[in-house]
Design a protein around this motif. Structure first.
Motif, mmCIF file in Angstrom:
data_model
loop_
_atom_site.group_PDB
_atom_site.id
_atom_site.type_symbol
_atom_site.label_atom_id
_atom_site.label_comp_id
_atom_site.label_asym_id
_atom_site.label_seq_id
_atom_site.Cartn_x
_atom_site.Cartn_y
_atom_site.Cartn_z
ATOM 1 N N THR A 178 -5.690 3.195 -4.807
ATOM 2 C CA THR A 178 -5.001 3.068 -6.089
ATOM 3 C C THR A 178 -3.500 3.087 -5.842
ATOM 4 N N HIS A 179 -2.766 2.246 -6.565
ATOM 5 C CA HIS A 179 -1.339 2.093 -6.305
ATOM 6 C C HIS A 179 -0.444 2.921 -7.217
ATOM 7 N N GLU A 180 -0.908 3.222 -8.424
ATOM 8 C CA GLU A 180 -0.028 3.834 -9.405
ATOM 9 C C GLU A 180 -0.662 5.065 -10.042
ATOM 10 N N GLY A 181 0.177 5.826 -10.764
ATOM 11 C CA GLY A 181 -0.307 6.951 -11.542
ATOM 12 C C GLY A 181 -0.614 8.180 -10.715
ATOM 13 N N ARG A 182 -1.297 9.119 -11.343
ATOM 14 C CA ARG A 182 -1.611 10.386 -10.680
ATOM 15 C C ARG A 182 -2.561 10.202 -9.503
ATOM 16 N N TYR A 206 -9.717 3.188 -4.020
ATOM 17 C CA TYR A 206 -9.745 2.250 -5.148
ATOM 18 C C TYR A 206 -11.149 2.182 -5.735
ATOM 19 N N ARG A 235 0.835 -1.198 0.000
ATOM 20 C CA ARG A 235 0.000 0.000 0.000
ATOM 21 C C ARG A 235 0.869 1.247 0.000
ATOM 22 N N PRO A 236 0.643 2.178 -0.952
ATOM 23 C CA PRO A 236 1.497 3.367 -1.030
ATOM 24 C C PRO A 236 1.255 4.318 0.135
ATOM 25 N N ALA A 286 -2.545 7.764 -7.319
ATOM 26 C CA ALA A 286 -1.989 6.867 -6.295
ATOM 27 C C ALA A 286 -2.347 7.358 -4.899
#
Length: 244
Positions: A140-144, A150, A129-130, A146
């Motif tokens: 959400t884990h990635e991208g703008r 979810y 988890r970020p 993040a």
């Protein structure tokens, strides 16, 4: 790992599609009744209570989840105006405590899934988890985006891809959809001869009629049962005919 956890909550915990998306990071803890297993409680997304520390008066306060989210510029997901962030709430049967808190508790079946989930949760929080200030467990884990909540749509896409990869059609009848996993949970409880009243509680239904939909056998299962019954009857009758 995040998507595995959601699928387990549905297929081994019987949750509705939207319910895992209301979970906060600290709504999961080790079950004191079963060490090494996860205790998961999904609180009412707006009226449920949340314990938060106030740095001004240096005291702990219990407020509603809606108040807690509002202080962070957020709102409960079942009240979100964004269709991407929206997660419904279908008025399930909730535990109501004297403190005024409302929640449903996941009932694992088979019970060893609670241990699997606890292991995944600990790894997810520590390694996957970020870093984010979001209180929601699944982000959400990635991208703008993040660190943002979810999206249900993204989960369903990944679930469909996963079941296709093992040769299963992503339809409710195979258990290969979000809703199909919940039906699977109801069916395995029925096949294990769990009393209907207990299944109703485990699936958090207020009405037994609602539970009947999930425990009613489909056409394939009816066909298998009837064929098995015919084979059993033939084994009983054939020796009699042979000796006639």
């Amino acid at each position: 790992m995040r998507d595995m956890m959601i699928a387990i909550l549905q297929g081994a915990g019987g949750l509705r599609e939207s319910e895992p998306f209301h979970l906060y990071l600290d709504d999961v803890r080790e079950d004191p009744r079963s060490p090494g297993s996860a205790l998961v409680r999904i609180h009412h997304p707006s009226e449920g209570k949340y314990r938060t520390f106030n740095p001004i008066d240096r005291k702990w306060h219990v407020i509603s989840r809606e108040e807690f989210l509002r202080a962070q510029g957020l709102c409960p997901r079942h009240k979100s105006g964004s269709k991407h962030l929206f997660a419904g709430w279908k008025d399930p049967l909730l535990v109501r405590e004297k403190s005024g808190d409302f929640y449903l508790e996941v009932q694992w079946f088979p019970t060893w899934w609670g241990k699997v989930f606890w292991g995944l949760y600990r790894s997810y929080v520590s390694d996957v988890r970020p870093p984010t200030s979001s209180p929601f467990l699944f982000v959400t884990h990635e991208g703008r985006g993040a660190g943002s909540p979810y999206k249900i749509k993204q989960y369903n896409k990944k679930l469909a891809r996963a079941v296709k990869s093992v040769g299963i059609k992503p339809v409710k009848e195979t258990g290969g959809t979000s809703h199909g996993l919940r039906h699977h949970y109801g069916q395995i409880l029925t096949d294990a001869d769990v009393p209907q009243a207990v299944i109703q509680k485990a699936m958090h239904h207020k009405s037994p009629e609602s539970t009947a939909i999930y425990t009613r056998p489909d056409a394939d299962k009816v066909n298998r049962i009837l064929n098995h019954a015919v084979s059993r009857q033939e084994r009983i009758e054939l020796p009699i005919l042979a000796g006639a």
